[in-house]
Every structure is written in structure tokens, then in C-alpha cells.
Design a protein around this motif. Structure first.
Motif, short mmCIF file in Angstrom:
data_model
loop_
_atom_site.label_atom_id
_atom_site.label_comp_id
_atom_site.label_asym_id
_atom_site.label_seq_id
_atom_site.Cartn_x
_atom_site.Cartn_y
_atom_site.Cartn_z
N GLU A 237 -7.79 -34.14 -0.30
CA GLU A 237 -7.96 -34.54 1.10
C GLU A 237 -9.13 -35.51 1.27
O GLU A 237 -9.03 -36.50 1.99
CB GLU A 237 -8.17 -33.31 1.98
N ILE A 238 -10.23 -35.22 0.58
CA ILE A 238 -11.39 -36.11 0.70
C ILE A 238 -11.09 -37.47 0.07
O ILE A 238 -11.47 -38.51 0.60
CB ILE A 238 -12.63 -35.46 0.06
N ARG A 239 -10.38 -37.46 -1.06
CA ARG A 239 -10.03 -38.74 -1.68
C ARG A 239 -9.15 -39.58 -0.74
O ARG A 239 -9.34 -40.78 -0.59
CB ARG A 239 -9.29 -38.52 -3.00
N PHE B 130 -5.63 -39.91 -10.54
CA PHE B 130 -6.24 -38.59 -10.70
C PHE B 130 -7.69 -38.54 -10.21
O PHE B 130 -8.30 -37.47 -10.26
CB PHE B 130 -6.22 -38.16 -12.17
N CYS B 131 -8.24 -39.67 -9.82
CA CYS B 131 -9.69 -39.75 -9.60
C CYS B 131 -10.06 -40.34 -8.24
O CYS B 131 -9.26 -41.01 -7.60
CB CYS B 131 -10.33 -40.62 -10.67
N ALA B 132 -11.28 -40.06 -7.86
CA ALA B 132 -11.93 -40.72 -6.73
C ALA B 132 -13.19 -41.38 -7.28
O ALA B 132 -13.65 -41.05 -8.37
CB ALA B 132 -12.30 -39.68 -5.67
N ARG B 133 -13.74 -42.32 -6.52
CA ARG B 133 -14.96 -43.01 -6.96
C ARG B 133 -16.12 -42.64 -6.06
O ARG B 133 -16.21 -43.14 -4.95
CB ARG B 133 -14.75 -44.52 -6.95
N ARG B 134 -16.94 -41.73 -6.55
CA ARG B 134 -18.12 -41.25 -5.84
C ARG B 134 -17.80 -40.91 -4.39
O ARG B 134 -18.51 -41.26 -3.46
CB ARG B 134 -19.24 -42.28 -5.90
N ALA B 135 -16.69 -40.17 -4.22
CA ALA B 135 -16.28 -39.77 -2.88
C ALA B 135 -17.16 -38.66 -2.33
O ALA B 135 -17.30 -38.52 -1.12
CB ALA B 135 -14.82 -39.32 -2.90
#
Length: 198
Positions: free
Chosen positions: A114-116, A57-62
Motif C-alpha cells: 500500500e505504501i509503495r 518487488f521493491c520500493a525506493r526509500r518509501a
């Protein structure tokens, strides 16, 4: 995948690191008593129980902190207020403004995903004069906390690029799902930065 850029030790500026592509409040609406949801990775595959902070469910400082707590939070907050009204049975049909709130949230969700999955890396901006060089890490993070972009010479860090790109993508997806709705901030941001990113 873009490289995760760690903040300085202890994260003194309290920059958001774990960024949800789908909000934790929305995930929590489907969680059981253990605070977890059933997660199917593919049809017929195993089911696992996942917390709202699960990496799926997450991204890391994307994207940058200002984007996370600025226009993204604004879209999320308006959607969550509307979702609460729907759940409480106080909204049964949507007017143009409520449709825009829902469409904006969907566009945000798509942009984040999309960014993730397809992040941009550090980007060299051609045809611009070099910015100040030699920002300290603390100065860079202070600028980010204040919602400002910065360069490292003629290079823009990936999470700043992706933060700017988020506004472009939200505007693009919003035009697709609600072409008669108002675009406001998103279309203006798209006009200002699309030439930089493409």
C-alpha cells in the motif's frame, strides 16, 4: 507517487534504499538456477524472468531506515524462521504464536504494498510547534540511521511519514486477518500516530 529522496552522495550512513515489499529470501525460494523467477504481469500476457531486486518487488526509500531494519525486519525474521521449519517438514500445523507470525508477515506485506503504491508525501503537521530548522543533510541521515524521526520546521519528510504509517497499517491489517491475535507494538504505534496522519 511520493518523490524519491536521494541520500547524500555515497550514502555514508548506509541507509536502505531498495526496500522489498516481498522479501528477497522468499522470492529466492521460487527462483531457478539463474536466480530469477517467472513474472506474469497479467493473465495471458508475456512472461519475463525477474531477479529479486526487480522494481516490481521493491520500493525506493518509501519508508525510513529505522522502520526497515526495526519492526519490519523483526516480523520478516520470525516469518523466515517459521518458513524454514515448514519447508523442512518440522512444522505441520500452526499454534496461536505461529499463526500470529504468519498473520504479521501478511499484514506487513500488505502495508508495504500500500505504501509503495499509495505513498504519503511530505506532511505539514498542524497544531505543533516548529521543530528545529536547519538540520544538515548529514544530521538528518544520522537521526534516521539511529531510528529517530525528525521535522523540517513543521514538515515531516515523506519517508518518515510512511515509516510511521507502516506501523499503523500493519496493526490495521493484522486486526483484519487475525482479530483474536495479539497486536502489541502495532496497535500501540497506531494509537500514538493515527491522529497525526489522518
Amino acid at each position: 507517487m511520493a518523490k524519491f529522496e536521494k541520500p547524500q552522495k555515497g550514502n555514508p550512513h548506509r541507509l536502505v534504499i531498495g526496500q522489498h515489499t516481498f522479501p528477497s529470501k522468499s522470492i529466492a525460494r521460487f527462483a531457478g538456477a539463474d536466480g530469477r523467477v517467472h513474472l506474469h504481469m497479467k493473465p495471458g500476457g508475456p512472461i519475463r524472468r525477474a531477479k529479486s531486486i526487480d522494481s516490481i518487488f521493491c520500493a525506493r526509500r518509501a519508508w525510513d531506515h529505522g522502520t526497515e531494519v526495526g519492526f519490519m525486519k523483526s516480523i520478516e525474521d520470525r516469518f523466515q524462521l517459521l518458513a524454514d521449519l515448514i519447508i523442512d517438514g518440522r512444522v505441520l500445523a500452526f499454534d496461536a504464536e505461529q499463526t500470529h507470525v504468519i498473520s504479521s508477515f501478511y499484514a506487513l506485506w500488505m502495508a508495504r504494498a500500500e505504501i509503495r503504491d499509495q505513498p504519503r508525501n511530505d506532511t505539514i503537521l498542524r497544531g505543533v510547534l516548529p521543530g528545529r530548522t536547519g538540520w544538515s543533510r548529514d544530521e538528518e541521515e544520522g537521526l534516521e540511521k539511529a531510528g529517530l524521526a525528525f521535522f523540517r520546521g513543521i514538515t515531516m519528510p515523506a519517508h518518515i511519514v510512511n515509516g510511521m504509517r507502516a506501523g499503523v497499517l500493519v496493526g490495521r491489517y493484522l486486526r483484519q486477518v487475525n482479530p483474536s491475535g495479539k497486536l502489541g507494538y502495532y496497535s500501540d504505534l497506531g494509537r500514538r500516530v493515527s491522529r497525526t496522519l489522518h
